[in-house]
Design a protein around this motif. Structure first.
Motif, mmCIF file in Angstrom:
data_model
loop_
_atom_site.group_PDB
_atom_site.id
_atom_site.type_symbol
_atom_site.label_atom_id
_atom_site.label_comp_id
_atom_site.label_asym_id
_atom_site.label_seq_id
_atom_site.Cartn_x
_atom_site.Cartn_y
_atom_site.Cartn_z
ATOM 1 N N ASN A 5 0.833 -1.212 0.000
ATOM 2 C CA ASN A 5 0.000 0.000 0.000
ATOM 3 C C ASN A 5 0.860 1.251 0.000
ATOM 4 O O ASN A 5 0.542 2.231 -0.671
ATOM 5 N N GLN A 6 1.963 1.249 0.742
ATOM 6 C CA GLN A 6 2.839 2.402 0.784
ATOM 7 C C GLN A 6 3.478 2.642 -0.579
ATOM 8 O O GLN A 6 3.630 3.775 -1.014
ATOM 9 N N ARG A 7 3.862 1.553 -1.265
ATOM 10 C CA ARG A 7 4.450 1.704 -2.600
ATOM 11 C C ARG A 7 3.445 2.282 -3.587
ATOM 12 O O ARG A 7 3.771 3.143 -4.392
ATOM 13 N N SER A 8 2.185 1.784 -3.557
ATOM 14 C CA SER A 8 1.185 2.285 -4.493
ATOM 15 C C SER A 8 0.838 3.743 -4.180
ATOM 16 O O SER A 8 0.600 4.536 -5.079
ATOM 17 N N GLU A 9 0.833 4.133 -2.885
ATOM 18 C CA GLU A 9 0.589 5.524 -2.529
ATOM 19 C C GLU A 9 1.737 6.408 -3.002
ATOM 20 O O GLU A 9 1.521 7.512 -3.498
ATOM 21 N N ALA A 10 2.973 5.914 -2.876
ATOM 22 C CA ALA A 10 4.132 6.687 -3.339
ATOM 23 C C ALA A 10 4.096 6.846 -4.852
ATOM 24 O O ALA A 10 4.461 7.890 -5.389
ATOM 25 N N ALA A 11 3.650 5.800 -5.568
ATOM 26 C CA ALA A 11 3.559 5.882 -7.029
ATOM 27 C C ALA A 11 2.465 6.849 -7.455
ATOM 28 O O ALA A 11 2.558 7.488 -8.496
ATOM 29 N N ASP A 12 1.387 6.970 -6.649
ATOM 30 C CA ASP A 12 0.293 7.869 -6.982
ATOM 31 C C ASP A 12 0.578 9.316 -6.599
ATOM 32 O O ASP A 12 -0.090 10.220 -7.080
ATOM 33 N N GLN A 13 1.564 9.574 -5.747
ATOM 34 C CA GLN A 13 1.833 10.931 -5.298
ATOM 35 C C GLN A 13 2.135 11.902 -6.435
ATOM 36 O O GLN A 13 1.578 12.990 -6.446
ATOM 37 N N PRO A 14 2.983 11.574 -7.414
ATOM 38 C CA PRO A 14 3.194 12.508 -8.523
ATOM 39 C C PRO A 14 1.902 12.785 -9.285
ATOM 40 O O PRO A 14 1.674 13.902 -9.730
ATOM 41 N N ASN A 15 1.040 11.746 -9.414
ATOM 42 C CA ASN A 15 -0.230 11.932 -10.109
ATOM 43 C C ASN A 15 -1.052 13.004 -9.403
ATOM 44 O O ASN A 15 -1.533 13.940 -10.026
ATOM 45 N N HIS A 16 -1.209 12.857 -8.073
ATOM 46 C CA HIS A 16 -2.012 13.811 -7.315
ATOM 47 C C HIS A 16 -1.372 15.185 -7.329
ATOM 48 O O HIS A 16 -2.062 16.197 -7.467
ATOM 49 N N ALA A 17 -0.057 15.253 -7.190
ATOM 50 C CA ALA A 17 0.630 16.550 -7.199
ATOM 51 C C ALA A 17 0.452 17.228 -8.552
ATOM 52 O O ALA A 17 0.165 18.422 -8.617
ATOM 53 N N LEU A 18 0.604 16.479 -9.630
ATOM 54 C CA LEU A 18 0.447 17.043 -10.968
ATOM 55 C C LEU A 18 -0.976 17.515 -11.192
ATOM 56 O O LEU A 18 -1.205 18.635 -11.639
ATOM 57 N N TYR A 19 -1.961 16.670 -10.867
ATOM 58 C CA TYR A 19 -3.355 17.037 -11.121
ATOM 59 C C TYR A 19 -3.798 18.205 -10.250
ATOM 60 O O TYR A 19 -4.578 19.043 -10.683
ATOM 61 N N SER A 20 -3.295 18.292 -9.025
ATOM 62 C CA SER A 20 -3.682 19.423 -8.185
ATOM 63 C C SER A 20 -2.974 20.696 -8.633
ATOM 64 O O SER A 20 -3.498 21.792 -8.469
ATOM 65 N N TYR A 21 -1.797 20.573 -9.230
ATOM 66 C CA TYR A 21 -1.075 21.750 -9.719
ATOM 67 C C TYR A 21 -1.701 22.264 -11.022
ATOM 68 O O TYR A 21 -1.991 23.442 -11.161
ATOM 69 N N CYS A 22 -1.902 21.370 -11.973
ATOM 70 C CA CYS A 22 -2.390 21.778 -13.294
ATOM 71 C C CYS A 22 -3.913 21.856 -13.373
ATOM 72 O O CYS A 22 -4.448 22.590 -14.184
ATOM 73 N N LYS A 23 -4.599 21.081 -12.554
ATOM 74 C CA LYS A 23 -6.068 21.054 -12.552
ATOM 75 C C LYS A 23 -6.623 20.804 -13.959
ATOM 76 O O LYS A 23 -7.519 21.515 -14.423
ATOM 77 N N VAL A 24 -6.073 19.824 -14.629
ATOM 78 C CA VAL A 24 -6.557 19.449 -15.958
ATOM 79 C C VAL A 24 -7.546 18.308 -15.793
ATOM 80 O O VAL A 24 -7.210 17.275 -15.233
ATOM 81 N N MET A 25 -8.762 18.503 -16.259
ATOM 82 C CA MET A 25 -9.756 17.438 -16.190
ATOM 83 C C MET A 25 -9.541 16.480 -17.349
ATOM 84 O O MET A 25 -9.292 16.904 -18.470
#
Length: 190
Positions: A5-25
């Motif tokens: 679970n920690q590995r999958s959360e770490a892999a998803d972190q760039p996704n969340h950071a990118l989507y929250s920064y760019c806010k591209v739907m």
């Protein structure tokens, strides 16, 4: 199991950071709100002018003109969101977005973090993700509220012009030259 679970959360972190920064739907939706706002605004203006004693023809023409302006602005905003979404989806389709996500984690913040410049991509805060080799031109634009930078992008998803950042009023020319050089220099190195 907790390590997985920690590995999958770490892999998803760039996704969340990118989507929250760019806010591209990924799938932009217009919804009924813009049409309702456009119609109601035109109707209110028409009724207001008619109540003030203007002829019905003048009131209807003014209301229709304002409605047309609102409809055009909503269409431009929707077109921008669709273009940004198409670009994001084409980048994600190439390799599942791995290059884009890794590029975002190492991207350099520019102009007070109004955009981030990676090796392959440009990430616009509250905006789009753009491949550097698709940037056709960078232009200094001026308006009443100050100066800014606009990009023209041409790629397999078509052509699009979009705002990049705002500039300080007293240093606009120097900041524009720095931005243009940084982006175009990075573009050539890719």
């Amino acid at each position: 199991m907790s390590q997985l679970n920690q590995r999958s959360e770490a892999a998803d972190q760039p996704n969340h950071a990118l989507y929250s920064y760019c806010k591209v739907m990924r799938v932009p939706k217009m919804g009924p709100a813009p049409a309702a706002i456009t119609i109601v605004t035109g109707l209110i203006l028409t009724l207001f002018l008619a109540a003030l004693g203007e002829s019905l023809l003048v009131a209807v023409l003014a209301g229709a003109s304002v409605s047309a302006v609102f409809a055009f602005l909503f269409w431009l905003a929707y077109r921008y969101r669709v273009g940004a979404s198409q670009r994001l989806n084409s980048y994600l389709a190439e390799d599942g977005g791995q290059l884009m996500f890794s590029d975002f984690t190492s991207a350099q913040p520019v102009m007070g973090d109004q955009f981030r410049l990676g090796r392959y991509y440009l990430f616009i805060k509250n905006g789009a993700v753009i491949r550097l080799d698709s940037i056709d031109d960078i232009v200094l634009i001026g308006c009443r509220s100050g100066s800014g930078v606009s990009l023209t992008v041409k790629d397999e998803n078509g052509s699009m012009t979009l705002p990049l950042c705002r500039l300080h009023a007293l240093r606009a020319r120097a900041e524009f030259a720095e931005i243009r050089q940084a982006v175009l220099q990075r573009d050539r190195s890719v």
